[in-house]
Design a protein around this motif. Structure first.
Motif, short mmCIF file in Angstrom:
data_model
loop_
_atom_site.label_atom_id
_atom_site.label_comp_id
_atom_site.label_asym_id
_atom_site.label_seq_id
_atom_site.Cartn_x
_atom_site.Cartn_y
_atom_site.Cartn_z
N PRO A 114 -14.08 73.22 30.90
CA PRO A 114 -15.44 72.82 31.27
C PRO A 114 -15.61 71.35 30.88
CG PRO A 114 -15.46 74.75 29.85
CD PRO A 114 -14.07 74.20 29.82
N SER A 115 -16.48 70.64 31.56
CA SER A 115 -16.71 69.24 31.20
C SER A 115 -18.19 68.98 31.00
CB SER A 115 -16.19 68.31 32.31
OG SER A 115 -17.07 68.36 33.42
N ARG A 116 -18.52 67.81 30.48
CA ARG A 116 -19.91 67.40 30.34
C ARG A 116 -20.61 67.37 31.69
NH1 ARG A 116 -21.75 68.38 25.58
NH2 ARG A 116 -20.79 67.23 23.90
N MET A 117 -19.83 67.19 32.75
CA MET A 117 -20.40 67.15 34.10
C MET A 117 -20.56 68.55 34.67
SD MET A 117 -20.61 63.88 35.16
CE MET A 117 -20.55 64.08 36.93
N LEU A 118 -20.23 69.55 33.91
CA LEU A 118 -20.26 70.97 34.30
C LEU A 118 -19.17 71.34 35.29
CD1 LEU A 118 -24.08 71.70 34.48
CD2 LEU A 118 -22.53 71.84 32.54
N LEU A 119 -18.63 70.35 35.99
CA LEU A 119 -17.46 70.61 36.81
C LEU A 119 -16.30 70.92 35.88
CD1 LEU A 119 -17.85 67.50 39.12
CD2 LEU A 119 -18.66 69.82 39.53
N ARG A 120 -15.30 71.61 36.38
CA ARG A 120 -14.09 71.78 35.59
C ARG A 120 -13.29 70.49 35.62
NH1 ARG A 120 -16.74 75.64 34.48
NH2 ARG A 120 -15.94 77.71 33.96
N LEU A 194 -22.33 60.46 30.64
CA LEU A 194 -23.69 60.82 30.22
C LEU A 194 -24.67 59.65 30.31
CD1 LEU A 194 -23.02 63.18 27.16
CD2 LEU A 194 -23.48 63.78 29.55
N SER A 195 -24.15 58.43 30.39
CA SER A 195 -25.07 57.28 30.47
C SER A 195 -25.02 56.57 31.82
CB SER A 195 -24.74 56.27 29.36
OG SER A 195 -23.37 55.95 29.40
N ALA A 196 -24.14 57.00 32.73
CA ALA A 196 -23.96 56.26 33.98
C ALA A 196 -24.97 56.62 35.06
CB ALA A 196 -22.54 56.50 34.52
N TYR A 202 -27.63 63.74 33.93
CA TYR A 202 -26.70 64.46 33.07
C TYR A 202 -27.03 64.18 31.62
CZ TYR A 202 -23.71 65.79 36.94
OH TYR A 202 -23.23 66.36 38.08
N SER A 203 -27.02 65.21 30.82
CA SER A 203 -27.21 65.05 29.38
C SER A 203 -26.46 66.19 28.71
CB SER A 203 -28.70 65.12 29.02
OG SER A 203 -29.13 66.47 29.16
N THR A 204 -26.47 66.19 27.38
CA THR A 204 -25.80 67.29 26.69
C THR A 204 -26.51 68.62 26.98
OG1 THR A 204 -27.08 66.70 24.75
CG2 THR A 204 -24.81 65.90 24.83
N ALA A 205 -27.75 68.54 27.52
CA ALA A 205 -28.47 69.76 27.83
C ALA A 205 -28.08 70.33 29.19
CB ALA A 205 -29.98 69.49 27.81
N GLY A 206 -27.37 69.54 30.02
CA GLY A 206 -26.96 70.06 31.32
C GLY A 206 -27.26 69.09 32.44
N PHE A 207 -27.53 69.59 33.60
CA PHE A 207 -27.72 68.79 34.81
C PHE A 207 -29.13 68.99 35.34
CE2 PHE A 207 -26.99 68.58 39.58
CZ PHE A 207 -26.92 67.21 39.62
#
Ligand code: B12
Ligand code: SF4
Ligand code: SF4
Length: 263
Positions: A114-120, A194-196, A202-207
């Motif tokens: 899993p990634s921060r982007m929720l995509l694998r 997360l900052s782009a 996008y944040s640590t909370a999700g999308f």
């Protein structure tokens, strides 16, 4: 390599698609039988990496016929033909809701996190990969097939830009996803995805889908529409596999119009 894996790999290559991996299916997974009544015993994942399929797709009648959802229809033409040839069934990520659990299946078929982007995220392809269909087949999947697919997929140097992947290679039974807390994103310097995003979707909370979708319909959202999601593009893993602008723009138009989001 078994005959099934060899046939699949060759047939897919002609379309710019990739055999991404496969795993043995248990009888209690609800995948049922194929048309002649034999049980489904294996699931093979087929997808795209980077823009390799784009020229083949653009040259197809589906891209030019002016009808809706050309990429889904192109995928169906290939998946259904292969399923028929192998005596199985093709399953599609866009069939739903309810949707087939493609990301969970992908976790069992190849080394992903899993990634921060929720995509694998893939250690070599980064975020630049997606799934076009899965083939549910009565043929057994052999360990030698999995080993072959993994060797082919990992033949070039892994990026290592954001850390190394702690996953174990899949077996014919598949693997569970490596832990998010210890993977590529956890060791990524600055986590630039997360900052782009200009609207912080996008944040640590999700999308935040609403923030993204609203932005895409404004003048300021045109860079995302034309070159693809800036947050996704900020990820350094597998940067050489980033989608070409015309390919990225195709997905963004479909996404912004609420008509699928195939890649
Ligand atoms: C609905 C959907 C969306 C929705 C909601 C996504 C969501 N995360 O809930 C929206 C419209 C927001 C969306 C957007 C996009 N999507 Co989408 N989406 C789907 C779709 C059609 C169904 C998802 C689903 O409900 N599956 C059913 C559940 C039961 O299956 P699942 O495998 O368990 O999947 C869930 C979990 O994996 C979970 N999950 C995902 N990551 C993580 C991480 C952790 C830690 C945990 C606990 C859970 C978790 O979220 C999934 C949905 O609930 C899938 C295709 C599919 N059939 O799976 C594509 C899919 C997930 N999307 C995909 C893509 C590429 C996108 C976009 C980038 C498209 C674009 N060009 O803009 C964006 C990015 C947004 C984002 N960061 O998620 C790809 C992902 C490929 C990959 N590398 O992982 C898929 C697999 C489609 C494909 N053809 O390959 N998507
Ligand atoms: S930029 Fe870093 S944190 Fe974001 S998805 Fe890529 S590896 Fe993960
Ligand atoms: S497409 Fe643009 S607005 Fe949407 S999440 Fe990506 S960077 Fe943000």
């Amino acid at each position: 390599m078994t005959a099934t894996a060899a046939l699949l790999a060759e047939a897919l290559q002609a379309h710019g698609l990739q055999l991404r991996g496969g795993f043995a299916v248990q009888p209690d997974e609800g995948l049922g039988a194929v048309t002649d009544g034999r049980p489904v015993t294996s699931l093979w994942m087929v997808g795209v990496v980077g823009s390799a399929f784009w020229p083949t797709f653009v040259a197809s009648s589906f891209y030019r016929d002016g009808l809706p959802d050309p990429l889904d229809r192109w995928s169906q033409s290939i998946g259904d033909a292969l399923a028929q040839r192998l005596g199985g069934r093709a399953l599609y990520p866009f069939d739903g809701p309810p949707y087939h659990p493609f990301q969970r299946w992908a976790d069992r078929a190849e080394v992903l996190q899993p990634s921060r982007m929720l995509l694998r995220i893939h250690p070599q392809f980064g975020l630049w990969h997606a799934y076009r269909f899965a083939l549910a087949l009565p043929q057994a999947l052999e360990v030698q097939d999995v080993a072959h697919i993994q060797t082919s997929a990992n033949s070039s140097k892994p990026p290592g830009a954001c850390g190394s992947l702690p996953g174990t290679p899949p077996t014919a039974q598949g693997v569970s996803a490596p832990r998010f807390e210890t993977g590529l994103c956890a060791t990524c310097s600055g986590q630039p995805c997360l900052s782009a995003c200009p609207v912080g979707a996008y944040s640590t909370a999700g999308f935040n889908l609403a923030a993204c979708a609203t932005h895409l319909h404004t003048e300021a959202g045109q860079p995302c529409m034309q070159a693809g999601c800036q947050a996704r593009r900020a990820c350094p893993v597998g940067a050489e596999h980033r989608y070409r602008p015309e390919h990225a723009a195709f997905h963004m138009r479909a996404f912004a119009a609420g008509r699928g989001h195939a890649g």
